[in-house]
Design a protein around this motif. Structure first.
Motif, PDB file in Angstrom:
ATOM      1  N   ASP A   1      -8.144  46.197  27.284  1.00 56.32           N
ATOM      2  CA  ASP A   1      -8.346  45.188  26.246  1.00 56.32           C
ATOM      3  C   ASP A   1      -9.671  45.476  25.549  1.00 56.32           C
ATOM      4  O   ASP A   1     -10.725  45.485  26.185  1.00 56.32           O
ATOM      5  N   LEU A   2      -9.625  45.713  24.265  1.00 45.82           N
ATOM      6  CA  LEU A   2     -10.847  45.987  23.515  1.00 45.82           C
ATOM      7  C   LEU A   2     -11.778  44.788  23.485  1.00 45.82           C
ATOM      8  O   LEU A   2     -12.965  44.919  23.189  1.00 45.82           O
ATOM      9  N   ASP A   3     -11.254  43.602  23.798  1.00 48.60           N
ATOM     10  CA  ASP A   3     -12.043  42.374  23.874  1.00 48.60           C
ATOM     11  C   ASP A   3     -12.773  42.120  22.553  1.00 48.60           C
ATOM     12  O   ASP A   3     -13.953  41.791  22.514  1.00 48.60           O
ATOM     13  N   LEU A   4     -12.043  42.282  21.472  1.00 49.01           N
ATOM     14  CA  LEU A   4     -12.589  42.059  20.141  1.00 49.01           C
ATOM     15  C   LEU A   4     -11.500  41.472  19.255  1.00 49.01           C
ATOM     16  O   LEU A   4     -10.350  41.904  19.310  1.00 49.01           O
ATOM     17  N   THR A   5     -11.867  40.477  18.477  1.00 42.62           N
ATOM     18  CA  THR A   5     -10.987  39.953  17.441  1.00 42.62           C
ATOM     19  C   THR A   5     -11.766  39.946  16.130  1.00 42.62           C
ATOM     20  O   THR A   5     -12.916  39.510  16.091  1.00 42.62           O
ATOM     21  N   ILE A   6     -11.146  40.466  15.083  1.00 41.74           N
ATOM     22  CA  ILE A   6     -11.775  40.417  13.769  1.00 41.74           C
ATOM     23  C   ILE A   6     -10.991  39.457  12.882  1.00 41.74           C
ATOM     24  O   ILE A   6      -9.767  39.348  12.990  1.00 41.74           O
ATOM     25  N   LEU A   7     -11.705  38.783  12.017  1.00 47.35           N
ATOM     26  CA  LEU A   7     -11.113  37.821  11.093  1.00 47.35           C
ATOM     27  C   LEU A   7     -11.501  38.246   9.679  1.00 47.35           C
ATOM     28  O   LEU A   7     -12.684  38.324   9.355  1.00 47.35           O
ATOM     29  N   VAL A   8     -10.506  38.561   8.880  1.00 42.04           N
ATOM     30  CA  VAL A   8     -10.743  39.029   7.511  1.00 42.04           C
ATOM     31  C   VAL A   8     -10.289  37.944   6.543  1.00 42.04           C
ATOM     32  O   VAL A   8      -9.185  37.403   6.673  1.00 42.04           O
ATOM     33  N   CYS A   9     -11.156  37.603   5.583  1.00 39.75           N
ATOM     34  CA  CYS A   9     -10.814  36.549   4.631  1.00 39.75           C
ATOM     35  C   CYS A   9     -11.363  36.910   3.255  1.00 39.75           C
ATOM     36  O   CYS A   9     -12.362  37.621   3.132  1.00 39.75           O
ATOM     37  N   GLY A  10     -10.682  36.416   2.217  1.00 39.78           N
ATOM     38  CA  GLY A  10     -11.149  36.694   0.869  1.00 39.78           C
ATOM     39  C   GLY A  10     -10.071  36.466  -0.163  1.00 39.78           C
ATOM     40  O   GLY A  10      -9.061  35.797   0.093  1.00 39.78           O
ATOM     41  N   PHE A  11     -10.275  37.053  -1.338  1.00 40.89           N
ATOM     42  CA  PHE A  11      -9.381  36.863  -2.479  1.00 40.89           C
ATOM     43  C   PHE A  11      -8.916  38.216  -2.994  1.00 40.89           C
ATOM     44  O   PHE A  11      -9.713  39.144  -3.153  1.00 40.89           O
ATOM     45  N   ASP A  12      -7.611  38.319  -3.247  1.00 41.37           N
ATOM     46  CA  ASP A  12      -7.092  39.560  -3.801  1.00 41.37           C
ATOM     47  C   ASP A  12      -7.403  39.636  -5.303  1.00 41.37           C
ATOM     48  O   ASP A  12      -8.010  38.728  -5.872  1.00 41.37           O
ATOM     49  N   ARG A  13      -6.990  40.704  -5.936  1.00 44.03           N
ATOM     50  CA  ARG A  13      -7.380  40.943  -7.329  1.00 44.03           C
ATOM     51  C   ARG A  13      -6.792  39.919  -8.287  1.00 44.03           C
ATOM     52  O   ARG A  13      -7.270  39.764  -9.411  1.00 44.03           O
ATOM     53  N   GLN A  14      -5.763  39.202  -7.846  1.00 42.07           N
ATOM     54  CA  GLN A  14      -5.183  38.142  -8.665  1.00 42.07           C
ATOM     55  C   GLN A  14      -5.764  36.766  -8.351  1.00 42.07           C
ATOM     56  O   GLN A  14      -5.351  35.769  -8.934  1.00 42.07           O
ATOM     57  N   GLY A  15      -6.723  36.733  -7.423  1.00 37.42           N
ATOM     58  CA  GLY A  15      -7.415  35.488  -7.113  1.00 37.42           C
ATOM     59  C   GLY A  15      -6.787  34.647  -6.030  1.00 37.42           C
ATOM     60  O   GLY A  15      -7.235  33.530  -5.785  1.00 37.42           O
ATOM     61  N   PHE A  16      -5.760  35.167  -5.340  1.00 40.40           N
ATOM     62  CA  PHE A  16      -5.122  34.397  -4.277  1.00 40.40           C
ATOM     63  C   PHE A  16      -5.912  34.547  -2.973  1.00 40.40           C
ATOM     64  O   PHE A  16      -6.305  35.662  -2.604  1.00 40.40           O
ATOM     65  N   PRO A  17      -6.117  33.442  -2.243  1.00 37.97           N
ATOM     66  CA  PRO A  17      -6.887  33.510  -0.987  1.00 37.97           C
ATOM     67  C   PRO A  17      -6.027  33.976   0.183  1.00 37.97           C
ATOM     68  O   PRO A  17      -4.831  33.684   0.250  1.00 37.97           O
ATOM     69  N   HIS A  18      -6.656  34.687   1.111  1.00 41.41           N
ATOM     70  CA  HIS A  18      -5.947  35.193   2.281  1.00 41.41           C
ATOM     71  C   HIS A  18      -6.863  35.166   3.498  1.00 41.41           C
ATOM     72  O   HIS A  18      -8.077  35.375   3.385  1.00 41.41           O
TER      73      HIS A  18
END
Length: 317
Positions: free
Chosen positions: A179-196
């Motif tokens: 288990d790498l014992d790591l979680t990453i959380l990616v957040c932001g807006f794509d080029r059309q402005g939609f949040p993810h």
């Protein structure tokens, strides 16, 4: 018997002349590394306001060291700028995060390369997954196979023949279950402005959070989700989103290793970037503390009494 420092230089030549039990013991006679101390980061959250197209992130800044040394608050920021309107947060072991980030930075392409936001999002998910998986393979090689001067591919091809059934089975189980014992959380807006919002966890599995509009990772995540779940966060104005995340962070501080110091960031699809000062975060904490200690409204008690057909002074004893 030689010490491990001597064996590491000659393990490839001598390993087949040692018994399986002896090789197993030697493999674990090593000096302590950063990973051995279990140095970890704890709580990170992200949520967006659909109404105002703003993303809010909240995290602590604590590093915890299992039982080796006392935990350290105000030790590290847990949010990184990936590109333009994208951020990455992480929770878990600090050992692999630099490798994962370096791989993502090397593989990412500019927003202008994509025809639409969906393709940009898929690219970002793909390189995040691949970076995570590549770092996991590297950690497996370093921890379990480097003493034999073997790569993971060589172990898969030649391991059974080199180690025999019993020893190969032991090593293969460690490789498979690592288990790498790591979680990453990616957040932001794509080029059309939609949040993810999406996360990547062991062994490279992606979980998407656009439908909920929020995500929490780390040791305090379950408590945080308990605060955020009852009401749809993404339909709130951005200031209320920020306060709801702060409430969740404050509540999560009873979890192991979650620090008091709180980092609060807000950014928009238009590039606006706001950081709430620590003193103002503590003012919000004061309000939250008062809210928790407020008595239950009399209307609530009246409904209970009416439903049970009892008076306010009734005591079931």
């Amino acid at each position: 018997m030689e010490n491990l420092e001597t064996l590491q230089g000659t393990a490839y030549d001598t390993v087949h002349f040692r018994s399986a039990d002896e090789r197993h013991r030697l493999r674990w006679r090593k000096k302590s590394t950063l990973a051995d101390f279990g140095i970890r980061v704890t709580i990170c959250m992200a949520a967006f306001s659909q109404r105002e197209q703003c993303m809010v992130t909240v995290s602590d800044t604590m590093l915890s060291y299992a039982d080796a040394v006392p935990a350290t608050d105000e030790a590290t920021e847990k949010i990184f700028l990936l590109k333009e309107n994208w951020r990455l947060l992480f929770a878990g072991s600090v050992t692999p995060i630099n490798g994962v980030l370096a791989r993502i930075y090397a593989a990412q392409r500019p927003t202008s390369d994509f025809d639409n936001g969906a393709k940009e999002l898929e690219h970002l998910k793909q390189i995040s997954r691949e970076a995570y998986q590549a770092e996991r393979r590297q950690q497996v090689t370093d921890r379990f196979l480097s003493v034999y001067n073997m790569t993971l591919d060589e172990f898969r091809r030649e391991g059974l023949q080199s180690f025999g059934v019993q020893e190969f089975a032991k090593l293969n189980e460690q490789v498979r279950d690592f288990d790498l014992d790591l979680t990453i959380l990616v957040c932001g807006f794509d080029r059309q402005g939609f949040p993810h919002i999406f996360e990547v966890g062991n062994p490279g599995e992606i979980a998407e959070h656009d439908l909920l509009g929020y995500a929490a990772i780390g040791s305090g995540a379950d408590m945080a989700r308990g605060i955020l779940t009852p009401r749809s966060v993404k339909r709130l104005p951005w200031r209320e989103v920020m306060y709801r995340l702060c409430q969740a962070k404050f509540a999560s501080e009873t979890a192991t290793g979650v620090g008091r110091i709180t980092s609060v960031l807000c950014f928009s699809r238009n590039g606006i970037h706001l950081i709430l000062p620590y003193g103002h975060v503590e003012k919000l904490r004061g309000i939250w503390d008062k809210e928790r200690s407020m008595p239950i409204a009399s209307d609530i008690l009246n409904i209970i009494d009416d439903g049970l057909g009892i008076s306010r002074d009734f005591t079931p004893t």
